[in-house]
Design an enzyme around this catalytic site. Sequence first.
Site, PDB file in Angstrom:
ATOM      1  N   GLY A  47       0.826  -1.195   0.000  1.00 42.86           N
ATOM      2  CA  GLY A  47       0.000   0.000   0.000  1.00 42.86           C
ATOM      3  C   GLY A  47       0.858   1.241   0.000  1.00 42.86           C
ATOM      4  N   GLN A  52       3.240  10.071   0.757  1.00 42.77           N
ATOM      5  CA  GLN A  52       4.517   9.356   0.667  1.00 42.77           C
ATOM      6  C   GLN A  52       5.277   9.661  -0.617  1.00 42.77           C
ATOM      7  OE1 GLN A  52       2.605   5.456   1.974  1.00 42.77           O
ATOM      8  NE2 GLN A  52       4.704   5.232   2.731  1.00 42.77           N
ATOM      9  N   CYS A  92       6.871   0.052   6.905  1.00 40.31           N
ATOM     10  CA  CYS A  92       6.413   1.191   6.104  1.00 40.31           C
ATOM     11  C   CYS A  92       7.506   1.612   5.137  1.00 40.31           C
ATOM     12  CB  CYS A  92       6.051   2.345   7.048  1.00 40.31           C
ATOM     13  SG  CYS A  92       5.512   3.832   6.187  1.00 40.31           S
ATOM     14  N   LEU A  93       7.125   1.870   3.890  1.00 41.93           N
ATOM     15  CA  LEU A  93       8.098   2.317   2.891  1.00 41.93           C
ATOM     16  C   LEU A  93       8.785   3.613   3.312  1.00 41.93           C
ATOM     17  CD1 LEU A  93       5.867   1.730  -0.280  1.00 41.93           C
ATOM     18  CD2 LEU A  93       7.787   0.306   0.477  1.00 41.93           C
ATOM     19  N   HIS A 134      -3.425   1.569   7.979  1.00 41.49           N
ATOM     20  CA  HIS A 134      -2.057   2.110   7.909  1.00 41.49           C
ATOM     21  C   HIS A 134      -2.013   3.302   6.936  1.00 41.49           C
ATOM     22  CE1 HIS A 134       2.478   1.446   7.759  1.00 41.49           C
ATOM     23  NE2 HIS A 134       2.267   2.238   6.718  1.00 41.49           N
ATOM     24  N   GLU A 135      -2.650   3.134   5.774  1.00 38.63           N
ATOM     25  CA  GLU A 135      -2.605   4.203   4.758  1.00 38.63           C
ATOM     26  C   GLU A 135      -3.485   5.385   5.160  1.00 38.63           C
ATOM     27  OE1 GLU A 135      -0.251   3.869   2.859  1.00 38.63           O
ATOM     28  OE2 GLU A 135       0.047   1.710   3.029  1.00 38.63           O
ATOM     29  N   HIS A 138      -1.565   7.629   7.302  1.00 35.31           N
ATOM     30  CA  HIS A 138      -0.693   8.528   6.533  1.00 35.31           C
ATOM     31  C   HIS A 138      -1.456   9.781   6.116  1.00 35.31           C
ATOM     32  CE1 HIS A 138       3.119   6.495   5.997  1.00 35.31           C
ATOM     33  NE2 HIS A 138       2.545   5.373   5.583  1.00 35.31           N
TER      34      HIS A 138
END
Length: 163
Positions: A47, A52, A92-93, A134-135, A138
């Site tokens: 995701g 991001q 997480c990226l 999670h997204e 963000h």
Amino acid sequence: MPARPIVVHPDCRLRTPSAAVNEFGVELNNLVQDLVDTLNATATGIGISAPQIGALQQVLVMDLSPERDTPEIYINPQILSRSTPALVEESCLSVPGVVGNVIRDTELCVEAQDATGKRFKRDLSGMHAVCLQHEVDHLQGRLFIDRLSFFRRMLLRLKFRRA
Ligand code: ZN
């Protein structure tokens, strides 16, 4: 569209709440495509959210399919209901090298718009539900590391200070 560089913690853009999308046109479509391409360019990401890649708009893309050829697009997502919390391992990226356990609900109902502005509701469970939360975090300027235990957060703070 090219994959874009991923914004990495502690960049302040990751701490800024994203704005709701009002215009469903070419610019939004380009952003969605950039998100899909950037996600696909990662080795393990499932995701990604617009902040991001530096776009502070309420747009997220998830793809949990084995071939990663079925991106799901959520614009202006709102979680309507949630249940069945569990401890899950996340990474997480935007926070490379950190894996941690957080509590997430594993059942939820989300309402969002697609890239044309059409509203839809969807029930998600398991990793789908975890990834969406999670997204959505963000989009609100939150990171999964905020949800780790106090002790774990202290250790991470030392690590980031050193880096
Ligand atoms: Zn993330």
